[in-house]
Design an enzyme around this catalytic site. Structure first.
Site, mmCIF file in Angstrom:
data_model
loop_
_atom_site.group_PDB
_atom_site.id
_atom_site.type_symbol
_atom_site.label_atom_id
_atom_site.label_comp_id
_atom_site.label_asym_id
_atom_site.label_seq_id
_atom_site.Cartn_x
_atom_site.Cartn_y
_atom_site.Cartn_z
ATOM 1 N N LYS A 84 3.661 -6.404 -26.160
ATOM 2 C CA LYS A 84 2.971 -7.654 -26.538
ATOM 3 C C LYS A 84 3.801 -8.395 -27.588
ATOM 4 C CE LYS A 84 0.286 -5.152 -30.007
ATOM 5 N NZ LYS A 84 -0.931 -4.336 -30.204
ATOM 6 N N TYR A 138 15.335 -26.693 -53.776
ATOM 7 C CA TYR A 138 14.138 -27.490 -54.089
ATOM 8 C C TYR A 138 13.506 -27.066 -55.401
ATOM 9 C CZ TYR A 138 14.096 -29.450 -49.385
ATOM 10 O OH TYR A 138 14.411 -30.124 -48.236
HETATM 11 C C1 LIG Z 1 -0.574 -3.020 -30.437
HETATM 12 C C2 LIG Z 1 -1.300 -1.903 -29.808
HETATM 13 C C3 LIG Z 1 -0.713 -0.637 -29.702
HETATM 14 C C4 LIG Z 1 0.624 -0.277 -30.335
HETATM 15 O O1 LIG Z 1 0.436 -0.016 -31.696
HETATM 16 P P1 LIG Z 1 1.685 0.463 -32.622
HETATM 17 O O2 LIG Z 1 1.043 0.722 -33.926
HETATM 18 O O3 LIG Z 1 2.621 -0.689 -32.647
HETATM 19 O O4 LIG Z 1 2.266 1.655 -31.985
HETATM 20 C C5 LIG Z 1 -1.408 0.338 -29.007
HETATM 21 N N1 LIG Z 1 -2.604 0.077 -28.454
HETATM 22 C C6 LIG Z 1 -3.219 -1.119 -28.554
HETATM 23 C C7 LIG Z 1 -4.552 -1.323 -27.936
HETATM 24 C C8 LIG Z 1 -2.597 -2.145 -29.239
HETATM 25 O O5 LIG Z 1 -3.198 -3.321 -29.346
#
Ligand SMILES: *Cc1c(COP(=O)(O)O)cnc(C)c1O
Length: 380
Positions: A39, A266
């Site tokens: 993701k 700035y």
């Molecule tokens: C993002 C996510 C993960 C991965 O989590 P990490 O801490 O990056 O390993 C696993 N399961 C779900 C449902 C997630 O949303």
């Protein structure tokens, strides 16, 4: 490398990615499957390139947060099973079906529409049931989950390929809450077993749980951050041997000698007190470098750390290179990563900003080109 792009880039080490995947597989054992979490553009690393490497090295599925991520991966030719971890709206269901994305189901009304639309298209939809064991997000409450699964089973054209839950505190030293979540999930599975409902894929563990909670492995784990070589917090052990995949680099674009009293950037937030060599670097907060690092961040040039002085601008920032022997225009600068004996980890920057490593890599702006290194010839 495309010679026309600006000299600020993110290097993605595909060899490190492979190494991390194998380290995680070694930790969990060969019988447990892996869903690679890609993701948010693979946490800023590039979801398509990362997905190809992960699939080639044996991940069973990929996890995405929003439907658009799935559409993009499908458009680029990724055919692997994609689990949509986020929620969906009714209006999106036809698109979910059309792109063969596996939705998470947690609501009966939504599941009914899914079933109806699947019948309409004469398809059977694979779904994973999302059980809330204490995260408080989307997900059917653990004490309603068995009943929910029974109702789903009555619906036409739905096939329950998986059931899962998500840890809210697996990155903490204190394990009681994760243990409670595990036992709630186990109870749900045991009740389903008792009524002869056995769902093939049962999964729970994110990176924190992969590291610290082997009893959360079930049949598949869902690493994200650890694939990218980072650890979710200081409180988990650092024994899975992963290494960072992302390195953020730039080049010195200009150097100038400044006199006492000269101001930098700035708001004249920094005024030099003694003769100072100041290098301008061509990146800023629009590239995802947090403005809160003004006057406190560091970079590495010629193997030496140099401090950011003055405010970080949108597109540039300034470092004091007075002590960096021979610093010159064109020198490679490491913003996150290692050079010579020095390194600046994403974790250390996160800590400095009072946030988590996830936010640092996710925030790397899309305008910074990703350069893939150490890939196999037909990868990247
Ligand atoms: C993002 C996510 C993960 C991965 O989590 P990490 O801490 O990056 O390993 C696993 N399961 C779900 C449902 C997630 O949303």
């Amino acid at each position: 490398m495309d010679i026309m792009h600006r000299p600020t880039w993110v290097e993605i080490d595909l060899n490190a990615l492979r190494h991390n995947l194998l380290s995680i597989q070694k930790k969990i054992g060969q019988q447990i499957k892996i869903m690679g979490i890609v993701k948010a553009d693979a946490y800023g690393h590039g979801d398509y390139e990362v997905s190809r490497v992960l699939l080639r090295h044996g991940v069973a599925m990929l996890g995405i947060a929003i439907l658009e991520e799935g559409i993009q991966l499908r458009d680029k030719g990724i055919q692997a099973p994609l689990l949509l971890l986020g929620g969906i709206f009714e209006e999106q269901i036809d698109t979910v079906i059309h792109h063969d994305v596996i939705p998470s189901v947690y609501d009966l009304g939504l599941a009914e529409v899914l079933s109806k639309r699947a019948q309409y298209f004469q398809k059977t939809m694979n779904v994973h049931v999302y059980v809330d064991t204490g995260m408080g997000s989307i997900g059917v409450r653990y004490d309603k989950a068995v009943e929910f699964v029974r109702s789903l089973q009555e619906m036409k054209n739905l096939s329950i390929g998986g059931i899962y839950t998500h840890c809210s505190g697996s990155d903490e030293r204190e394990s009681a809450y994760t243990d409670l979540q595990i036992s709630r999930f186990r109870d749900v599975l045991a009740h389903l077993d008792a009524i002869k409902i056995r769902i093939p894929l049962r999964h729970m563990a994110n990176s924190g749980a992969i590291i610290g909670h082997p009893n959360a492995y079930f049949t598949m784990v869902r690493p994200g951050l650890s694939l990218y070589g980072l650890y979710p917090s200081d409180e988990v052990s650092r024994d899975i041997g992963v290494r960072p995949v992302m390195c953020f680099k730039t080049r010195i674009i200009h150097i100038k000698d400044m006199e006492p009293g000269d101001a930098v950037g700035y708001g004249r937030a920094h005024t030099v007190a003694k003769p100072t060599r100041v290098a301008t670097l061509p990146f800023g907060y629009d590239d995802g470098y947090n403005r809160l690092l003004s006057g406190s961040g560091q970079v590495i040039i010629r193997g030496v750390k140099a401090p950011i002085i003055g405010r970080v601008c949108m597109d540039q920032c300034f470092v004091d290179v007075t002590h960096v022997q021979g610093a010159t225009v064109g020198d490679e600068v490491v913003v996150y990563g290692s050079q010579g004996q020095e390194s600046i980890s994403v974790e250390s920057v996160a800590k400095q900003l009072n946030t988590i490593p996830y936010e640092i890599t996710c925030n790397m702006s899309k305008r910074v080109p990703r350069v893939y290194v150490n890939g196999y010839k037909d990868e990247a």
